[in-house]
Design a protein around this motif. Structure first.
Motif, PDB file in Angstrom:
ATOM      1  N   ARG A 142       1.032  -1.083   0.534  1.00  0.00           N
ATOM      2  CA  ARG A 142      -0.445  -0.067  -0.082  1.00  0.00           C
ATOM      3  C   ARG A 142       0.939   1.375  -0.160  1.00  0.00           C
ATOM      4  N   LEU A 143       1.963   1.162  -0.020  1.00  0.00           N
ATOM      5  CA  LEU A 143       2.956   2.759   0.162  1.00  0.00           C
ATOM      6  C   LEU A 143       3.196   3.432  -0.973  1.00  0.00           C
ATOM      7  N   PRO A 144       3.139   2.363  -2.171  1.00  0.00           N
ATOM      8  CA  PRO A 144       2.488   3.567  -3.256  1.00  0.00           C
ATOM      9  C   PRO A 144       1.336   4.268  -3.951  1.00  0.00           C
ATOM     10  N   ASP A 145       0.407   3.583  -3.377  1.00  0.00           N
ATOM     11  CA  ASP A 145      -0.544   4.306  -3.512  1.00  0.00           C
ATOM     12  C   ASP A 145      -1.221   5.236  -2.915  1.00  0.00           C
ATOM     13  N   MET A 146      -0.327   4.263  -1.349  1.00  0.00           N
ATOM     14  CA  MET A 146      -0.803   5.873  -0.432  1.00  0.00           C
ATOM     15  C   MET A 146       0.007   7.052  -0.412  1.00  0.00           C
ATOM     16  N   LEU A 147       0.940   7.030  -0.940  1.00  0.00           N
ATOM     17  CA  LEU A 147       1.975   8.021  -1.105  1.00  0.00           C
ATOM     18  C   LEU A 147       1.064   8.834  -2.282  1.00  0.00           C
ATOM     19  N   ARG A 148       0.603   7.920  -3.450  1.00  0.00           N
ATOM     20  CA  ARG A 148       0.125   8.969  -4.425  1.00  0.00           C
ATOM     21  C   ARG A 148      -1.004   9.916  -3.778  1.00  0.00           C
ATOM     22  N   TYR A 149      -2.228   8.818  -3.073  1.00  0.00           N
ATOM     23  CA  TYR A 149      -2.989  10.213  -2.916  1.00  0.00           C
ATOM     24  C   TYR A 149      -2.598  10.793  -1.589  1.00  0.00           C
ATOM     25  N   ALA A 150      -1.527  10.770  -1.120  1.00  0.00           N
ATOM     26  CA  ALA A 150      -0.926  12.184   0.169  1.00  0.00           C
ATOM     27  C   ALA A 150      -0.927  13.345  -0.971  1.00  0.00           C
ATOM     28  N   PHE A 151      -0.199  12.906  -1.934  1.00  0.00           N
ATOM     29  CA  PHE A 151       0.746  14.310  -2.856  1.00  0.00           C
ATOM     30  C   PHE A 151      -0.856  14.910  -3.545  1.00  0.00           C
ATOM     31  N   ARG A 152      -1.311  13.828  -3.888  1.00  0.00           N
ATOM     32  CA  ARG A 152      -3.048  14.211  -4.873  1.00  0.00           C
ATOM     33  C   ARG A 152      -3.606  14.659  -3.719  1.00  0.00           C
ATOM     34  N   SER A 153      -4.182  14.938  -2.719  1.00  0.00           N
ATOM     35  CA  SER A 153      -4.934  15.128  -1.117  1.00  0.00           C
ATOM     36  C   SER A 153      -4.164  16.575  -1.536  1.00  0.00           C
ATOM     37  N   ALA A 154      -2.721  16.399  -0.953  1.00  0.00           N
ATOM     38  CA  ALA A 154      -2.182  17.750  -0.261  1.00  0.00           C
ATOM     39  C   ALA A 154      -2.151  19.428  -1.248  1.00  0.00           C
ATOM     40  N   THR A 155      -2.263  18.757  -2.639  1.00  0.00           N
ATOM     41  CA  THR A 155      -2.035  19.582  -3.502  1.00  0.00           C
ATOM     42  C   THR A 155      -3.370  20.370  -3.663  1.00  0.00           C
ATOM     43  N   THR A 156      -4.397  19.686  -4.369  1.00  0.00           N
ATOM     44  CA  THR A 156      -5.950  19.880  -4.739  1.00  0.00           C
ATOM     45  C   THR A 156      -6.676  20.591  -3.951  1.00  0.00           C
ATOM     46  N   GLY A 157      -7.620  21.393  -4.596  1.00  0.00           N
ATOM     47  CA  GLY A 157      -8.187  22.430  -4.122  1.00  0.00           C
ATOM     48  C   GLY A 157      -7.637  23.751  -3.558  1.00  0.00           C
ATOM     49  N   SER A 158      -7.821  24.069  -2.133  1.00  0.00           N
ATOM     50  CA  SER A 158      -6.907  24.338  -1.271  1.00  0.00           C
ATOM     51  C   SER A 158      -5.677  23.756  -0.968  1.00  0.00           C
ATOM     52  N   PRO A 159      -4.868  24.299  -0.788  1.00  0.00           N
ATOM     53  CA  PRO A 159      -3.607  22.721   0.140  1.00  0.00           C
ATOM     54  C   PRO A 159      -3.676  22.962   1.240  1.00  0.00           C
ATOM     55  N   GLY A 160      -2.893  21.739   1.400  1.00  0.00           N
ATOM     56  CA  GLY A 160      -3.193  21.846   3.035  1.00  0.00           C
ATOM     57  C   GLY A 160      -2.417  20.466   3.180  1.00  0.00           C
ATOM     58  N   PRO A 161      -2.042  19.856   4.329  1.00  0.00           N
ATOM     59  CA  PRO A 161      -1.132  18.695   5.462  1.00  0.00           C
ATOM     60  C   PRO A 161      -1.532  18.041   5.473  1.00  0.00           C
ATOM     61  N   VAL A 162      -0.720  17.093   5.103  1.00  0.00           N
ATOM     62  CA  VAL A 162      -1.115  15.167   5.028  1.00  0.00           C
ATOM     63  C   VAL A 162       0.190  14.597   5.514  1.00  0.00           C
ATOM     64  N   HIS A 163      -1.382  13.048   6.165  1.00  0.00           N
ATOM     65  CA  HIS A 163       0.202  12.314   7.017  1.00  0.00           C
ATOM     66  C   HIS A 163      -0.339  10.752   6.898  1.00  0.00           C
ATOM     67  N   LEU A 164       0.943  10.447   6.926  1.00  0.00           N
ATOM     68  CA  LEU A 164       0.361   8.805   6.504  1.00  0.00           C
ATOM     69  C   LEU A 164       1.637   8.520   7.409  1.00  0.00           C
ATOM     70  N   GLN A 165       0.856   7.178   8.885  1.00  0.00           N
ATOM     71  CA  GLN A 165       1.547   6.834   9.495  1.00  0.00           C
ATOM     72  C   GLN A 165       2.191   5.181   9.184  1.00  0.00           C
ATOM     73  N   VAL A 166       3.678   4.899   8.750  1.00  0.00           N
ATOM     74  CA  VAL A 166       3.770   4.163   7.992  1.00  0.00           C
ATOM     75  C   VAL A 166       4.212   2.606   9.395  1.00  0.00           C
ATOM     76  N   GLN A 167       3.806   1.817   8.895  1.00  0.00           N
ATOM     77  CA  GLN A 167       4.411   0.974  10.140  1.00  0.00           C
ATOM     78  C   GLN A 167       5.632   0.812  10.870  1.00  0.00           C
ATOM     79  N   GLY A 168       5.588   0.442  11.752  1.00  0.00           N
ATOM     80  CA  GLY A 168       6.693   0.095  13.055  1.00  0.00           C
ATOM     81  C   GLY A 168       7.980   1.580  13.506  1.00  0.00           C
ATOM     82  N   ASN A 169       7.494   1.912  15.269  1.00  0.00           N
ATOM     83  CA  ASN A 169       8.010   2.770  15.164  1.00  0.00           C
ATOM     84  C   ASN A 169       8.991   3.615  14.644  1.00  0.00           C
ATOM     85  N   GLU A 170       9.678   2.956  13.566  1.00  0.00           N
ATOM     86  CA  GLU A 170      10.539   4.149  12.555  1.00  0.00           C
ATOM     87  C   GLU A 170      10.805   3.721  11.176  1.00  0.00           C
ATOM     88  N   GLY A 171       9.147   3.648  10.664  1.00  0.00           N
ATOM     89  CA  GLY A 171       8.387   3.418   9.857  1.00  0.00           C
ATOM     90  C   GLY A 171       9.296   2.047   8.560  1.00  0.00           C
TER      91      GLY A 171
END
Length: 565
Positions: A142-171
């Motif tokens: 799921r890393l690729p599609d979630m990263l794509r969604y993060a960039f898509r969400s951050a830049t579209t409409g009124s832009p804004g921050p997004v967050h992805l929590q990657v499994q593992g305390n150090e990802g």
């Protein structure tokens, strides 16, 4: 590598590295350790992408935010699980500023949840309030599609921050392998990815009202900047003879020295701008959320003033002011269409209004000229900010803190060239210094000057070493009065007139030579005690091949004028 119809069998770190490169990311700001395999793959595959390790998670966010705003493209920051809440705290700023920041943090492992594993806490809910999208990645595929969604969400409409929590305390999910489709969508590598065109009927309705008004004013917000619509805004204002006030984040929409510029409006404002907006018979809001600071808590203009609004976000239209017309669309597209349909002949009906605007601006300048040219010692902050107007390079990016720094610069500093830019904190003291480091990473060929106070610099003082270590040569000007004297009024009020000596210790500081401290950390430190020494000091700092801190000693007893309504 094994290719399939759905991607390539590869390590998650490789896919993430390829995608970050594909989205044009040049710097990542983080507190280690997070996704270490990804950083190793970045060094192997794309050594031109620089990791910038900071001394605090909030500073990493602010750097990514400065990078995003200066470059008008997503900035990336990251932290391991134990620092996630610090990262969330930092994300308040880009969330309020509508800045496209992609934040990555570590998360809990299913096998150890609820067993008190080292540093365990459920951090994910904390990001809900400060992001456009907040999600967890628990499977490497799921890393690729979630990263794509993060960039898509951050830049579209009124832009804004997004967050992805990657499994593992150090990802460390990035160490796993799977069939991964590291597809990049390049249109979401910058803001705006789309430019929605407005409905012509809506444009005509707004334009009819604007052209019929005798005393109209435009209030331009940060959406003008994200759209790259400053040229269209100024051209329309000139065609129709309409003065332009701006929010602090919309300040680069029009040079402060332009004949139609009214100044910054709202709470951290120039009082003539508030006077102009409150005398208008029609207010045209463009690319602004009409929030409390831009409108001085909805007193400038008062609710009920005839208004029209242009924005890319439907929910923003009419949110705080009843509207006579509204236009949904990208600011540049809307303004371009308005120019095509406008009748410049209607500008003649506003000559008396523009003369009144000129008188209000001239009156303000006459009242404040003595402090803007004062030779008093310690230096008056009004003189400091006024002098910076003539010293800024034509292509400078200026970043300004909140609090007194924002008040001083909104009132006494002006942009003079269309190529200059201005970015201001939306409420987080200490932002501008770290954000200036990020901005310099995004546009290394441009002069980047951050303006803060000693109270702001102390928040992230250790990042001087960060800038030195990574050779990020931003310039920071410190309005150093050995205190946070914006608090003076509040403490005086709390104590019934004048605060006690003990209470002053809560907002006055030890006298520290910040220039020497910066020098000891490897930066260029310059101390300025006299107004005449500022210009050569700034020139020296801009020419230095290292980060620079200019410590300007100012008068702690001078407080910024409050907004008028």
């Amino acid at each position: 590598l094994v290719s399939t119809a759905h991607g390539i069998q590869q390590e998650g770190a490789t896919a993430v590295a390829e995608m970050l490169h594909g989205y044009g990311v040049t710097h990542l700001f983080m507190v280690p350790a997070i996704m270490r395999r990804t950083f190793a793959e970045l060094e192997r595959l794309y050594p031109e992408i620089s990791p910038v390790t900071t001394h605090g998670e909030k500073a990493a966010v602010y750097m990514a935010d400065g990078y995003a705003r200066a470059g008008r493209r997503p900035g990336v920051c990251a932290a391991q699980a134990i620092g996630a809440l610090n990262l969330a705290a930092g994300l308040r700023e880009p969330f309020l500023a509508r800045s496209p920041v992609v934040a990555l943090t570590g998360g809990r492992l299913p096998a150890t949840k609820f067993r008190q594993v080292y540093q365990e806490a459920d951090d994910l809910p904390a990001f809900d309030q400060v992001t456009k999208f907040n999600g967890a990645v628990d499977d490497v595929t799921r890393l690729p599609d979630m990263l794509r969604y993060a960039f898509r969400s951050a830049t579209t409409g009124s832009p804004g921050p997004v967050h992805l929590q990657v499994q593992g305390n150090e990802g460390q999910l990035d160490r796993e392998t799977g069939v991964l489709d590291a597809i990049v969508e390049p249109e979401f590598a910058a803001v705006p990815p789309f430019r929605p065109r407005p409905d012509d009927d809506a444009v005509r309705a707004a334009l009819t009202l604007l052209q019929a008004a005798v005393r109209p004013v435009i209030v331009a917000g940060g959406g003008i900047r994200w759209s790259g619509a400053a040229g269209e805004l100024v051209a329309l204002a000139e065609d129709l003879g309409v003065p332009v006030a701006t929010s602090a984040n919309g300040r680069a929409s029009i040079a402060g020295t332009h004949r139609l510029s009214a100044g910054v409006v709202g709470t951290y404002s120039r009082e003539c701008a508030n006077e102009i907006v409150n005398r208008a018979d029609l207010v045209c809001f463009i690319g602004t959320q009409t929030g409390g600071m831009t409108t001085h808590f909805w007193a400038v203009p008062t609710i009920g003033t005839p208004a029209i609004q242009i924005d890319i976000e439907p929910v923003t239209l009419g949110r705080n002011y009843p509207l006579q017309a509204r236009v949904l669309g990208d600011a540049r597209m809307v303004l371009s269409r308005m120019r095509e349909l406008a009748d410049p002949a209607t500008a003649s009906s506003r000559s008396q209004w523009l003369a009144e605007v000129d008188d209000l601006k001239a009156s303000w300048r006459a009242r404040h000229n003595s402090v803007m040219t004062s030779d008093d010692l310690p230096i008056r902050p009004e003189r400091l900010c006024a002098d910076l107007t003539s010293m800024m390079p034509d292509d400078a990016i200026v970043l300004v803190d909140t609090g007194h720094a924002g008040m001083w610069m909104s009132q006494y500093f002006d942009l003079t060239q269309p190529g200059q830019d201005y970015l201001r904190s939306c409420g987080h003291l200490g932002w501008s210094f770290s954000a200036g480091i990020g901005a310099k990473c995004a546009v290394p060929g441009r002069p980047v000057i951050a303006f803060t106070g000693d109270a702001g610099l102390y928040y992230h003082l250790g990042e001087i070493e960060t800038a030195v270590r990574w050779n990020i040569n931003s310039v920071t000007i410190v309005n150093d009065n050995c205190g946070g004297n914006q608090s003076k009024r509040g403490f005086d009020s709390a104590y019934g007139g004048e605060s006690t000596g003990r209470s002053r210790r809560m907002w006055t500081y030890t006298d520290v030579d910040l220039a020497r401290l910066a020098t000891d950390m490897g930066a260029l430190g310059i101390r300025v005690d006299k107004p005449g020494d500022l210009r050569p000091s700034l020139e020296r700092a801009l020419e230095a091949d290292r980060p620079a801190v200019i410590d300007v000693r100012t008068d702690i007893n001078v407080t910024a004028p409050l907004a008028v309504s």
